[in-house]
Design a protein around this motif. Structure first.
Motif, PDB file in Angstrom:
ATOM      1  N   SER A  89      -1.346  46.074  -5.007  1.00  0.00           N
ATOM      2  CA  SER A  89      -1.023  46.922  -3.794  1.00  0.00           C
ATOM      3  C   SER A  89       0.369  47.748  -4.081  1.00  0.00           C
ATOM      4  O   SER A  89       1.037  47.332  -4.617  1.00  0.00           O
ATOM      5  CB  SER A  89      -0.627  45.990  -2.622  1.00  0.00           C
ATOM      6  OG  SER A  89      -0.404  46.888  -1.586  1.00  0.00           O
ATOM      7  N   SER A  90       0.073  49.087  -3.852  1.00  0.00           N
ATOM      8  CA  SER A  90       1.052  50.147  -3.895  1.00  0.00           C
ATOM      9  C   SER A  90       1.078  50.667  -2.635  1.00  0.00           C
ATOM     10  O   SER A  90       0.390  50.510  -1.593  1.00  0.00           O
ATOM     11  CB  SER A  90       0.852  51.087  -5.051  1.00  0.00           C
ATOM     12  OG  SER A  90      -0.266  51.920  -4.759  1.00  0.00           O
ATOM     13  N   ARG A  91       2.126  51.592  -2.233  1.00  0.00           N
ATOM     14  CA  ARG A  91       2.386  52.191  -1.200  1.00  0.00           C
ATOM     15  C   ARG A  91       1.041  53.157  -0.866  1.00  0.00           C
ATOM     16  O   ARG A  91       0.813  53.249   0.361  1.00  0.00           O
ATOM     17  CB  ARG A  91       3.377  53.081  -1.157  1.00  0.00           C
ATOM     18  CG  ARG A  91       4.180  53.821   0.031  1.00  0.00           C
ATOM     19  CD  ARG A  91       5.609  53.898  -0.005  1.00  0.00           C
ATOM     20  NE  ARG A  91       6.167  54.172   0.902  1.00  0.00           N
ATOM     21  CZ  ARG A  91       6.448  53.467   1.991  1.00  0.00           C
ATOM     22  NH1 ARG A  91       6.004  52.277   1.850  1.00  0.00           N
ATOM     23  NH2 ARG A  91       7.151  53.859   3.183  1.00  0.00           N
ATOM     24  N   THR A  92       0.491  53.697  -1.709  1.00  0.00           N
ATOM     25  CA  THR A  92      -0.915  54.584  -1.525  1.00  0.00           C
ATOM     26  C   THR A  92      -2.132  53.828  -1.442  1.00  0.00           C
ATOM     27  O   THR A  92      -3.218  54.351  -1.073  1.00  0.00           O
ATOM     28  CB  THR A  92      -0.666  55.812  -2.113  1.00  0.00           C
ATOM     29  OG1 THR A  92      -0.837  55.339  -3.541  1.00  0.00           O
ATOM     30  CG2 THR A  92       0.520  56.636  -1.984  1.00  0.00           C
ATOM     31  N   GLU A  93      -2.238  52.543  -2.296  1.00  0.00           N
ATOM     32  CA  GLU A  93      -3.555  51.859  -2.312  1.00  0.00           C
ATOM     33  C   GLU A  93      -3.364  50.616  -2.595  1.00  0.00           C
ATOM     34  O   GLU A  93      -2.631  50.049  -3.053  1.00  0.00           O
ATOM     35  CB  GLU A  93      -4.231  52.798  -3.618  1.00  0.00           C
ATOM     36  CG  GLU A  93      -5.535  52.269  -3.863  1.00  0.00           C
ATOM     37  CD  GLU A  93      -6.193  52.850  -5.042  1.00  0.00           C
ATOM     38  OE1 GLU A  93      -7.176  53.531  -4.970  1.00  0.00           O
ATOM     39  OE2 GLU A  93      -5.502  52.552  -6.421  1.00  0.00           O
ATOM     40  N   SER A  94      -4.251  50.008  -2.091  1.00  0.00           N
ATOM     41  CA  SER A  94      -4.399  48.274  -2.142  1.00  0.00           C
ATOM     42  C   SER A  94      -5.878  48.075  -2.557  1.00  0.00           C
ATOM     43  O   SER A  94      -7.094  48.516  -1.985  1.00  0.00           O
ATOM     44  CB  SER A  94      -4.172  47.756  -0.896  1.00  0.00           C
ATOM     45  OG  SER A  94      -2.781  47.958  -0.489  1.00  0.00           O
ATOM     46  N   ALA A 109     -16.147  39.811  -4.214  1.00  0.00           N
ATOM     47  CA  ALA A 109     -16.254  41.148  -3.647  1.00  0.00           C
ATOM     48  C   ALA A 109     -14.889  41.669  -3.810  1.00  0.00           C
ATOM     49  O   ALA A 109     -13.968  40.930  -3.660  1.00  0.00           O
ATOM     50  CB  ALA A 109     -16.924  41.076  -2.349  1.00  0.00           C
ATOM     51  N   THR A 110     -14.980  42.876  -4.238  1.00  0.00           N
ATOM     52  CA  THR A 110     -13.728  43.770  -4.386  1.00  0.00           C
ATOM     53  C   THR A 110     -13.908  45.104  -3.506  1.00  0.00           C
ATOM     54  O   THR A 110     -14.988  45.745  -3.103  1.00  0.00           O
ATOM     55  CB  THR A 110     -13.679  44.367  -5.706  1.00  0.00           C
ATOM     56  OG1 THR A 110     -13.648  43.244  -6.679  1.00  0.00           O
ATOM     57  CG2 THR A 110     -12.372  45.328  -5.956  1.00  0.00           C
ATOM     58  N   ALA A 111     -12.552  45.201  -2.813  1.00  0.00           N
ATOM     59  CA  ALA A 111     -12.535  46.491  -1.900  1.00  0.00           C
ATOM     60  C   ALA A 111     -11.199  47.109  -2.096  1.00  0.00           C
ATOM     61  O   ALA A 111     -10.286  46.667  -2.536  1.00  0.00           O
ATOM     62  CB  ALA A 111     -12.478  45.914  -0.446  1.00  0.00           C
ATOM     63  N   ARG A 112     -11.296  48.531  -1.871  1.00  0.00           N
ATOM     64  CA  ARG A 112     -10.116  49.317  -1.918  1.00  0.00           C
ATOM     65  C   ARG A 112      -9.884  49.979  -0.738  1.00  0.00           C
ATOM     66  O   ARG A 112     -10.654  50.323   0.008  1.00  0.00           O
ATOM     67  CB  ARG A 112     -10.556  50.436  -2.812  1.00  0.00           C
ATOM     68  CG  ARG A 112      -9.200  51.320  -2.825  1.00  0.00           C
ATOM     69  CD  ARG A 112      -9.696  52.782  -3.683  1.00  0.00           C
ATOM     70  NE  ARG A 112      -8.841  53.851  -3.620  1.00  0.00           N
ATOM     71  CZ  ARG A 112      -8.860  54.436  -2.425  1.00  0.00           C
ATOM     72  NH1 ARG A 112      -9.619  54.311  -1.680  1.00  0.00           N
ATOM     73  NH2 ARG A 112      -7.840  55.628  -2.608  1.00  0.00           N
ATOM     74  N   ALA A 113      -8.455  50.175  -0.073  1.00  0.00           N
ATOM     75  CA  ALA A 113      -8.105  50.767   0.961  1.00  0.00           C
ATOM     76  C   ALA A 113      -6.920  51.618   0.729  1.00  0.00           C
ATOM     77  O   ALA A 113      -6.028  51.199  -0.111  1.00  0.00           O
ATOM     78  CB  ALA A 113      -7.793  49.807   2.049  1.00  0.00           C
ATOM     79  N   GLY A 114      -6.582  52.669   1.291  1.00  0.00           N
ATOM     80  CA  GLY A 114      -5.558  53.553   1.122  1.00  0.00           C
ATOM     81  C   GLY A 114      -5.967  55.055   1.635  1.00  0.00           C
ATOM     82  O   GLY A 114      -6.790  55.275   2.199  1.00  0.00           O
ATOM     83  N   LEU A 115      -5.040  55.989   0.971  1.00  0.00           N
ATOM     84  CA  LEU A 115      -5.054  57.168   0.925  1.00  0.00           C
ATOM     85  C   LEU A 115      -6.588  57.551   0.145  1.00  0.00           C
ATOM     86  O   LEU A 115      -6.734  57.230  -0.850  1.00  0.00           O
ATOM     87  CB  LEU A 115      -4.063  58.047   0.580  1.00  0.00           C
ATOM     88  CG  LEU A 115      -2.690  57.471   1.338  1.00  0.00           C
ATOM     89  CD1 LEU A 115      -1.497  58.262   0.677  1.00  0.00           C
ATOM     90  CD2 LEU A 115      -2.792  57.843   2.782  1.00  0.00           C
ATOM     91  N   PRO A 116      -7.073  58.818   0.731  1.00  0.00           N
ATOM     92  CA  PRO A 116      -8.161  59.337   0.048  1.00  0.00           C
ATOM     93  C   PRO A 116      -7.642  59.789  -1.404  1.00  0.00           C
ATOM     94  O   PRO A 116      -6.640  60.214  -1.371  1.00  0.00           O
ATOM     95  CB  PRO A 116      -8.563  60.248   0.857  1.00  0.00           C
ATOM     96  CG  PRO A 116      -7.776  60.538   2.297  1.00  0.00           C
ATOM     97  CD  PRO A 116      -6.856  59.468   2.188  1.00  0.00           C
TER      98      PRO A 116
END
Length: 117
Positions: A89-94, A109-116
């Motif tokens: 996890s970073s400030r812009t993406e996890s 299962a893997t997922a990504r969340a954050g800024l586009p």
């Protein structure tokens, strides 16, 4: 003229054998389908847990929620009956990976969340 029967084996009981074979094939197919549907359900549950954990980690990393992003992701994964395998996890993406069990197998299962991007 006399008709004689040839000494061919009797076919008595062949219908029962055929019925048992059909029942066995139907039972095997049913068991296979039930297992496949169960595996699909477990994979879907793992995907949902990964999505929710990634969103929670991203919200925490961005400062919307207080605390440790990976700690919050672990709590959310546990609420979905999964365990957190990895968290970056970073400030812009996890990016998180969760695992759950299906019989003798481990489903990840893997997922990504954050800024586009």
């Amino acid at each position: 003229m006399l008709c004689r029967r040839s000494p061919i084996r009797s076919e008595a009981g062949s219908g029962s054998t055929l019925a048992l074979a059909i029942i066995a094939a139907t039972a095997a197919l049913s068991l296979t389908l039930i297992t496949a549907i169960g595996a699909f359900a477990v994979h879907t549950r793992a995907s949902v847990a990964a999505d929710a954990a990634a969103l929670a980690a991203a919200d925490t990393a961005s400062g919307r929620l207080p605390g440790d992003p990976c700690g919050r992701a672990s709590l959310i994964a546990a609420a979905h009956d999964a365990s957190l395998a990895s968290c970056d996890s970073s400030r812009t993406e996890s990016v998180v990976t969760v695992t759950t069990e299906f019989g003798w197998f481990t489903v990840a299962a893997t997922a990504r969340a954050g800024l586009p991007r």
